[in-house]
Each structure stands twice: as structure tokens, then as C-alpha cells.
Design a protein around this motif. Sequence first.
Motif, PDB file in Angstrom:
ATOM      1  N   VAL A   8       0.841  -1.188   0.000  1.00  0.00           N
ATOM      2  CA  VAL A   8       0.000   0.000   0.000  1.00  0.00           C
ATOM      3  C   VAL A   8       0.882   1.246   0.000  1.00  0.00           C
ATOM      4  O   VAL A   8       2.013   1.221   0.486  1.00  0.00           O
ATOM      5  CB  VAL A   8      -0.957   0.041   1.214  1.00  0.00           C
ATOM      6  CG1 VAL A   8      -2.022  -1.033   1.098  1.00  0.00           C
ATOM      7  CG2 VAL A   8      -0.181  -0.120   2.512  1.00  0.00           C
ATOM      8  N   ALA A   9       0.364   2.316  -0.582  1.00  0.00           N
ATOM      9  CA  ALA A   9       1.058   3.600  -0.658  1.00  0.00           C
ATOM     10  C   ALA A   9      -0.009   4.683  -0.667  1.00  0.00           C
ATOM     11  O   ALA A   9      -1.203   4.398  -0.488  1.00  0.00           O
ATOM     12  CB  ALA A   9       1.918   3.664  -1.922  1.00  0.00           C
ATOM     13  N   SER A  10       0.406   5.909  -0.874  1.00  0.00           N
ATOM     14  CA  SER A  10      -0.574   6.977  -1.050  1.00  0.00           C
ATOM     15  C   SER A  10      -1.272   6.775  -2.386  1.00  0.00           C
ATOM     16  O   SER A  10      -0.672   6.259  -3.335  1.00  0.00           O
ATOM     17  CB  SER A  10       0.120   8.341  -1.034  1.00  0.00           C
ATOM     18  OG  SER A  10       0.763   8.564   0.209  1.00  0.00           O
ATOM     19  N   PRO A  11      -2.529   7.172  -2.494  1.00  0.00           N
ATOM     20  CA  PRO A  11      -3.226   7.030  -3.778  1.00  0.00           C
ATOM     21  C   PRO A  11      -2.433   7.672  -4.923  1.00  0.00           C
ATOM     22  O   PRO A  11      -1.924   8.788  -4.793  1.00  0.00           O
ATOM     23  CB  PRO A  11      -4.554   7.767  -3.539  1.00  0.00           C
ATOM     24  CG  PRO A  11      -4.787   7.621  -2.065  1.00  0.00           C
ATOM     25  CD  PRO A  11      -3.422   7.710  -1.442  1.00  0.00           C
ATOM     26  N   LYS A  12      -2.276   6.899  -6.015  1.00  0.00           N
ATOM     27  CA  LYS A  12      -1.588   7.330  -7.240  1.00  0.00           C
ATOM     28  C   LYS A  12      -0.082   7.575  -7.054  1.00  0.00           C
ATOM     29  O   LYS A  12       0.573   8.108  -7.953  1.00  0.00           O
ATOM     30  CB  LYS A  12      -2.268   8.561  -7.830  1.00  0.00           C
ATOM     31  CG  LYS A  12      -3.723   8.292  -8.222  1.00  0.00           C
ATOM     32  CD  LYS A  12      -4.316   9.416  -9.036  1.00  0.00           C
ATOM     33  CE  LYS A  12      -5.732   9.051  -9.469  1.00  0.00           C
ATOM     34  NZ  LYS A  12      -6.355  10.116 -10.284  1.00  0.00           N
ATOM     35  N   GLU A  13       0.456   7.158  -5.917  1.00  0.00           N
ATOM     36  CA  GLU A  13       1.911   7.276  -5.706  1.00  0.00           C
ATOM     37  C   GLU A  13       2.649   6.308  -6.618  1.00  0.00           C
ATOM     38  O   GLU A  13       2.228   5.154  -6.788  1.00  0.00           O
ATOM     39  CB  GLU A  13       2.244   6.973  -4.242  1.00  0.00           C
ATOM     40  CG  GLU A  13       3.724   7.046  -3.901  1.00  0.00           C
ATOM     41  CD  GLU A  13       3.996   6.686  -2.441  1.00  0.00           C
ATOM     42  OE1 GLU A  13       5.171   6.473  -2.109  1.00  0.00           O
ATOM     43  OE2 GLU A  13       3.026   6.626  -1.650  1.00  0.00           O
ATOM     44  N   LYS A  30      -6.572   4.256  -6.401  1.00  0.00           N
ATOM     45  CA  LYS A  30      -7.247   5.237  -5.539  1.00  0.00           C
ATOM     46  C   LYS A  30      -7.319   4.765  -4.094  1.00  0.00           C
ATOM     47  O   LYS A  30      -7.392   5.569  -3.164  1.00  0.00           O
ATOM     48  CB  LYS A  30      -8.655   5.505  -6.074  1.00  0.00           C
ATOM     49  CG  LYS A  30      -8.682   6.258  -7.399  1.00  0.00           C
ATOM     50  CD  LYS A  30     -10.111   6.485  -7.854  1.00  0.00           C
ATOM     51  CE  LYS A  30     -10.142   7.227  -9.190  1.00  0.00           C
ATOM     52  NZ  LYS A  30     -11.534   7.438  -9.667  1.00  0.00           N
ATOM     53  N   ASP A  31      -7.342   3.416  -3.929  1.00  0.00           N
ATOM     54  CA  ASP A  31      -7.382   2.859  -2.577  1.00  0.00           C
ATOM     55  C   ASP A  31      -5.986   2.687  -1.985  1.00  0.00           C
ATOM     56  O   ASP A  31      -5.829   2.175  -0.871  1.00  0.00           O
ATOM     57  CB  ASP A  31      -8.111   1.511  -2.570  1.00  0.00           C
ATOM     58  CG  ASP A  31      -7.464   0.492  -3.523  1.00  0.00           C
ATOM     59  OD1 ASP A  31      -6.445   0.821  -4.168  1.00  0.00           O
ATOM     60  OD2 ASP A  31      -7.978  -0.645  -3.611  1.00  0.00           O
ATOM     61  N   GLY A  32      -4.958   3.092  -2.733  1.00  0.00           N
ATOM     62  CA  GLY A  32      -3.591   2.998  -2.241  1.00  0.00           C
ATOM     63  C   GLY A  32      -2.923   1.662  -2.516  1.00  0.00           C
ATOM     64  O   GLY A  32      -1.724   1.500  -2.290  1.00  0.00           O
TER      65      GLY A  32
END
Length: 471
Positions: A8-13, A30-32
Amino acid sequence: MAVPVWGVASPKEKVTVKFAGQTRSTKAGKDGKWMVKLKPLKASKTPRKMTISGNTEIVLSNVVVGEVWICSGQSNMQYAVDNAPKVKALLPTAKNIRSFEVKRTVSFEEEDNVIGNWEGVPPSSAVAFGFAYFLEKAEDIPVGILHASWGSSSLEAWMPRDMVKDYPYFKAIMDDLDADTETRNRINSTLSNGESWSTKEDIFMRRQPNILYNAMMKPLAPYACRGLVWYQGERNTRYFSGVPEVTEDTWFHRVIGMKEYGDVLKSWIKRYRKEWNNNSMHFSIVMLPGYGKGTAIKPSIDPKSPTALSWAWMRESQMKVLDLPHTSVVNTIDLGDEKNIHPKDKLPIGIRLALAAEKHTLNKEIVAEGPTLKKVEKLNKQLAVHFNHAQGLKTIDHKAPRGFWVADESMQWKPAEAKLQGETVILSNSSITNPLYVRYAFAGKPDVNLVNGANLPAYPFRTDNQIPVVE
């Protein structure tokens, strides 16, 4: 095979994964959530670093590449190395084995994360360690074991909830759990009390349906693995067929019986392959070994009888998985303990699992199975049993083959006089002039001695289509 790496990451990272000369990048949704797939890698005992970078950087060190297997099931898979002396004796010479012990816990929802760590030590399970040990010795490559087992858990405990659409009995069980506020509150209270709980609560949780899958298996997908070793079934031997009506005292009996177990297991395998997005994911099923008790209705049986409601019916059910490709059933009919549901003789199981993996997943030209029924030929007052995998057919004690029974149209089973003739066994009984059917090793704890040249035991079988009358 391709190797998924996800997180997981920030959305769109933007996330970049680097390992073994490969670089793969993607953007989180969008959900990371994000995932990349590394191209297939060659086995390597040389530790390397994997770098995962985005807004921050994570470095995983000491990463090797090898054969990864999930080992799951109930108490005989959980059975500790320390309790199996012959397996424990292998520890000093073990190398290139790593393990991930999945924490035993439950969840009412499908989880993304699992609790555990990779360690450079063998798994705690005697069967899983024996399997890993002999596979590593044969192939000289690292072996990684994801060990997720829990004593007395049923097949239903490891079933995804969406299997309710295929099995009305499972839907009924899950509907009841959903409506059982008392049970749900009790489990939630136990989970909120910290890292440990009483044995009573441990048993209560592990005997529930679905919630082990949610917490202990779902988060492992789609980790790149060759297959899954499944040593489970004892919980599902309490009844021959169907799901019984149970009392408050026997609530944990509400699982499918032996007759239907194999069909549900086949669906379960297909469903897991879907979860892993891998139709060639191999499933190696450990046949239940010898044991002398019967069902909940009639626990006291003759362990040598070919007609008793014994574990013989579960073994027949387990063999149904061979209808599917990329499956194997490891024969344990010569093992077990008549009075102990937790036998110590786990070493041969590990050896045979490794042989099956070598043959069926690494394409080695080896003998990995004992003799299986090919056909039965009528010879006047005798029956000739022909086998597959029968090269070097013999008995381990040089005596006549044991464990064969014959019957005519009356279906009154009589012990057969058996003699070896090359790769065939000739059967007769002086009181049966027209023998028609054969049962071999079809008992709770049969006395058997028939093996092939690789000293692997012949598989149990029956040639009649009789279904027992359940008392």
C-alpha cells in the motif's frame, strides 16, 4: 513463475521495485493498493536485497529464491518437530530452509495482512519440515514454507465465504454464524484481550467456519508459491454423510461428512487456485493414516474390518482430488496408530511429499507413488489384480500380501488368500466360488505389506459400488 510484489502507498503514488537486475514500476490505485510482477527468477542461495521505493524507501535484505510451499491443515500438520523424534534428528543437517509461521487467529472479515515473519529456520511443523528437508536435499535449492495450520480445524474453517453459493450446507452454517450474536461477541472479546487466550477460547475459535481462512490464508494470496500441502480431514470424519443435527455440546460437529468431503475439497482447490490466479498451483493431499476408531455414532469398531464406518471412507473421498490436474495424494496407509489420532511417524510423510513435489512440480523422472489399481481380471475362482506403478512389486516382509478381501454378489466379504505373480496379485477364498469384488486396505487400521520396488505402499481401493447403511 512470475513473482508478485504488492503493498500500500498513497493514492496514485509511483512505486518502484528493484530485485535481481529487474526494475518494475507502477502507480498505486485510488485505494492505495499496488502490485508489480517480477519475471520468473532462477533459484539462488545467494542473499540479495530488494528495494521498494516511492515517497519513502524499504529495503528487504537477505532475500533468496527457491521453492515456496504453503503447509496447512489441522493438528497433524501443526504437530511439532520436537514431538517427532525421527524428524527432529534431521535438524542438525538442515540448511537452506526458511519458514513463515502464520499466527493462529481469526477474523470475521477477509484480511489483507497476516501476522508473522520470515525466519532462517525450519518450520515448527514436523510434516512441513520433513517435506522441506528432503526437497532441499534432492534439489539443492532454498525451500520456503508458509505454515498456516490449527488443530481440530475443519475444512469449512478454511473455506472462503463465497463458497456458500456452491454448497447450501455451508450457507446454512454461515447464516447461523452471522445470526449468532453471542458467539461473535465472545470471539471479538477474546481477540480484544491481547496476544494470548485460554485453551478453551482457542478451541472455540479454531472450530468455527470460514474465519480461519479470513485471517490466516486470504492474506497469503497471491504470494508466489509452487503449491499447498494439505493435511486435514480428521474433523470431518465424525459422520459418514451430510451435516448432522447437533446439540449444544457437539456444536463443532456441524461439518460435512466423509462421503461428500472429497467433492467439497475439489471445489476448495479450484477456489484457491482462483485466489492465487494460478491454475497449475499444485495441491498435495496427505491421506489420513491408520486409526482404529469409527464415527460419532459408532466410535468402537473393528479396525481391520473392510465394512466398518472407518477412515477408509475418508481416504476414498480424499482420492477424488486426483480428478483434477496438478494434484497428488500421499499414501500413508502403512502408517498411523490404532489408538492415537496424533501418530509420531511423520518422517515417511515428509519423504513422500518431497517425492511428489519432485515428480509433479519439478518434472523429475522418479517413482513417487506406490502401486495403484489398474484393473481386476476374472480367472475362474480367482481374481487377478493388476497395478500401475508396480515395477518391483513385493512385500516388505517377504510374506504373502495382506489386507485383501473378496466378495461375490452377496457382498459378504471374506479375507482373501493372496499371492504375488510378477506385478500382479492373485486372490481367492475357498468359500467363494464366484468372486466378483475386491477391497484392499479398506479399513481403519489395516495390516498391509504390499509395496513397489521404491518401497512405496500400495494405495487402498475397492471395486464395488456399495455405500454402507448408516446406523
